[in-house]
Design a protein around this motif. Structure first.
Motif, short mmCIF file in Angstrom:
data_model
loop_
_atom_site.label_atom_id
_atom_site.label_comp_id
_atom_site.label_asym_id
_atom_site.label_seq_id
_atom_site.Cartn_x
_atom_site.Cartn_y
_atom_site.Cartn_z
N THR A 533 45.21 22.03 18.07
CA THR A 533 45.73 20.67 18.20
C THR A 533 44.60 19.75 18.64
N VAL A 534 44.70 18.48 18.25
CA VAL A 534 43.73 17.46 18.66
C VAL A 534 44.51 16.40 19.43
N THR A 535 44.12 16.16 20.67
CA THR A 535 44.83 15.22 21.53
C THR A 535 43.82 14.32 22.26
N PRO A 536 44.28 13.17 22.76
CA PRO A 536 43.38 12.34 23.57
C PRO A 536 42.87 13.11 24.78
N SER A 537 41.60 12.96 25.09
CA SER A 537 41.00 13.66 26.22
C SER A 537 41.37 12.95 27.52
N SER A 543 38.30 9.14 23.37
CA SER A 543 37.71 10.46 23.14
C SER A 543 38.84 11.46 22.91
N LEU A 544 38.56 12.44 22.04
CA LEU A 544 39.56 13.44 21.70
C LEU A 544 39.10 14.82 22.15
N GLN A 545 40.06 15.70 22.37
CA GLN A 545 39.74 17.08 22.70
C GLN A 545 40.44 18.01 21.71
N VAL A 546 39.80 19.15 21.44
CA VAL A 546 40.37 20.15 20.54
C VAL A 546 40.86 21.32 21.39
N GLN A 547 42.07 21.75 21.12
CA GLN A 547 42.66 22.88 21.85
C GLN A 547 42.98 24.00 20.86
N ILE A 548 42.48 25.21 21.14
CA ILE A 548 42.68 26.36 20.26
C ILE A 548 43.39 27.47 21.05
N GLN A 549 44.37 28.07 20.45
CA GLN A 549 45.10 29.14 21.13
C GLN A 549 44.21 30.36 21.32
N GLY A 550 44.23 30.92 22.54
CA GLY A 550 43.43 32.10 22.85
C GLY A 550 42.03 31.75 23.34
#
Length: 584
Positions: A533-537, A543-550
């Protein structure tokens, strides 16, 4: 249309009767919207304004604004939704997909050319010339632009996906978007394919997968079976993408009569040897077998070929690696229950030494040029120093003033010249510099000003650098240098605990290094076979942050260090990678 600033002529509230007429117009223009959805879009009581403006080319445009955001605009009696509206109703228009790097061109006012389209497995949406369409980016269904089709879908395919595809009217980040609350692009997961009929001649094998893509035209499909990951890597040229894929991306070789299974076995071994010879280093060992497949073997798959282990005679990665171990090319061990790793490689094995690295195919270059995609080049980052008010007297003789930016070598030269010009070098010891009133005020602490009369050269220079303000210069390929005060924030990789005690990997500050978070998320989604998922940091503006499962730090490390060639000093958190033998 809104690539440049527009001029507002009037801004008035919409009356009740005009609201009802607008609802009727919306229902006519967008028949897929239900009554409740039309009422949500055109509210009955909330503020609704009508703004009449002139675009930079002189077009008269009427914009409807609700809740501070433009929701619709009217041009030559045609009604169009804005990206704010499409984010709430992403299926309102037929949607075509392009690459993230194309967005910058669209925002600048360019039309979307057909070579920039990404061909989904289900084929392009069916449209006619003049139809209104939405444009989204790979890995995210949220539209980033709307445009009018310059030809029908049939004509697009007949042309071989060449020429102008869409006249773009409005985009995310253009001046119409800026007139709203400037909210960031949301992340909307791609739709799952209900039934992708990918069948083999022997045994009907159905693949139910999620549409995914990355900047290298690669589609990955993953399936968990008995704890083992089976993955598919597919790369195609744009002109081939519309062809039937029932043969699994491999054609029957009529010259030597090899079966599909034999061809897949050869491709599997070719990618295996290529990865060992070019990508895996001794320092990478022990290496998780899943990482070896996802980060190394797939990237060695030749252009226009499809690597699918399940279509080989081995069926599973573990069986293939067992065979390679029997040939004494590698050594595989189960360092923890159910998790295998490559612990040793015989790089002097004849099969590795005799393997000839294939040259990049012309097809790959054609795809890259046609899609508008440019290969990523890491920026040149240079530390600088900024002259503060307290140091102005020391630097003014050399023509610098408060706020001037200097390199470390320039600071050294200026200090040396200042000392020599003012006869401050100690006559008895050339390694010492006498401190005049200006140097005393600039570099000494208050309690030192009556006790410290001389300083060695290295101490003098070190103190000067400490007193200057930190700054840096970033230069991207083909662009003017960008100079900023402070220190550049490193790419920050952290691990977080979510519900059900699950770990997620979070990456921040990608934009500072010219990386598109959505592109990185799409690549990681494929390689890790995990949701992203890409969400506001939090706490960072725009700025955006990337979140990856695991725990996916291994994959991130390879992507950032090896493929993007970013210096390790600009990345923090790489030590959080799972240790061999430990589960993620």
């Amino acid at each position: 249309m809104f690539a440049k600033a527009f001029r507002v002529k009037s801004n008035t509230a919409v009356k009740g009767s005009d609201r009802r007429k607008l609802r009727a117009d919306v229902t006519t223009a967008f028949p897929t919207l239900g009554t409740d959805q039309v009422s949500e879009l055109v509210p009955g009581k909330e503020d609704l304004n009508i703004v009449k403006l002139y675009a930079h080319k002189g077009d008269a445009v009427t914009v409807y604004v609700s809740g501070g955001n433009p929701i619709l605009f009217e041009l030559e009696k045609n009604l169009y939704p804005t990206v704010y509206t499409l984010w709430s109703y992403p299926d309102l228009l037929p949607t075509f997909t392009t690459w993230p790097l194309v967005l910058e061109k669209l925002v600048g006012g360019a039309d979307l050319m057909l070579p920039g389209l990404v061909m989904p497995p289900a084929g392009l949406p069916q449209v006619q010339k003049g139809d209104l369409c939405a444009i989204s980016l790979v890995g995210n269904r949220a539209p980033v632009a709307i445009g009018v089709a310059a030809m029908s879908t049939a004509e697009m395919l007949t042309s071989g996906l060449k020429g102008r595809g869409f006249s773009v009217l409005h985009t995310y980040q253009d001046h119409l978007w800026r007139s709203g609350n400037k909210s960031s692009l949301p992340s909307i997961a791609p739709l799952a394919l209900d039934s992708a009929d990918v069948r083999e001649e022997k045994g009907a094998v159905q693949v139910d997968s999620t549409l995914r893509g990355d900047m290298r035209h690669m589609t990955l499909e993953g399936e968990e079976e008995n704890g083992e990951v089976h993955q598919v890597c597919e790369e195609k040229s744009l002109s081939e993408a519309s062809e039937d894929t029932s043969t699994g991306g491999l054609n029957q070789d009529s010259t030597d009569g090899k079966t599909l299974q034999e061809q897949m076995d050869e491709l599997l071994q070719r990618c295996f040897l290529h990865a060992l010879k070019c990508r895996v280093k001794k320092a990478d060992l022990p290496l998780l077998t899943s990482t070896f497949l996802g980060s190394h073997m797939f990237s060695c798959c030749p252009e226009g070929r499809r690597l699918d282990i399940k279509k080989s005679s081995y069926k599973k990665l573990s069986k293939f690696l067992q065979q390679m171990q029997q040939e004494q090319i590698i050594q595989v061990k189960e360092l923890s229950k159910g998790v295998e790793s490559i612990v040793a490689v015989d790089w002097k094995h004849p099969r590795i030494t005799s393997f000839v690295i294939p040259e990049p195919s012309p097809t790959s270059q054609t795809i890259q040029e046609g899609s508008g995609e440019q290969p990523y080049h890491p920026p040149d980052i240079k530390p600088l120093y900024c002259v503060p008010a307290s140091m102005t007297l020391l630097f003014q003789e050399s023509g610098h003033k408060k706020g001037s930016f200097l390199e470390g070598s320039e600071v050294r030269t200026i200090i040396i010249n200042y000392a020599k010009k003012n006869d401050l070098v100690d006559a008895d010891n050339k390694n010492l510099v006498k401190l005049d009133p200006i140097l005393c005020d600039c570099i000494l602490e208050k309690n030192e000003q009556h006790t410290v009369m001389k300083l060695p050269w290295d101490s003098l220079l070190a103190r000067c650098l400490e007193k200057l303000q930190p700054a840096y210069q970033v230069t991207f390929t083909g662009q003017e240098p960008i100079v900023k005060k402070g220190k550049i924030c490193p790419i920050d990789i952290t691990l977080a605990q979510r519900a059900s005690n699950k770990k997620v990997t979070v990456v921040r500050n990608l934009e500072a290094y010219g990386l598109d978070p959505y592109s990185v998320a799409a690549i990681l989604q494929q390689r890790c076979q995990a949701s992203t998922t890409v969400t506001p940091s939090p706490g960072a503006k725009d700025s955006l942050q990337v979140q990856i499962q695991g725990n996916q730090v291994h994959h991130l490390s390879w992507l950032l260090l090896e493929e993007y060639q970013l210096p390790r000093k600009h990345i923090q958190g790489l030590e959080k990678a799972p240790k061999p033998g430990k589960k993620k």
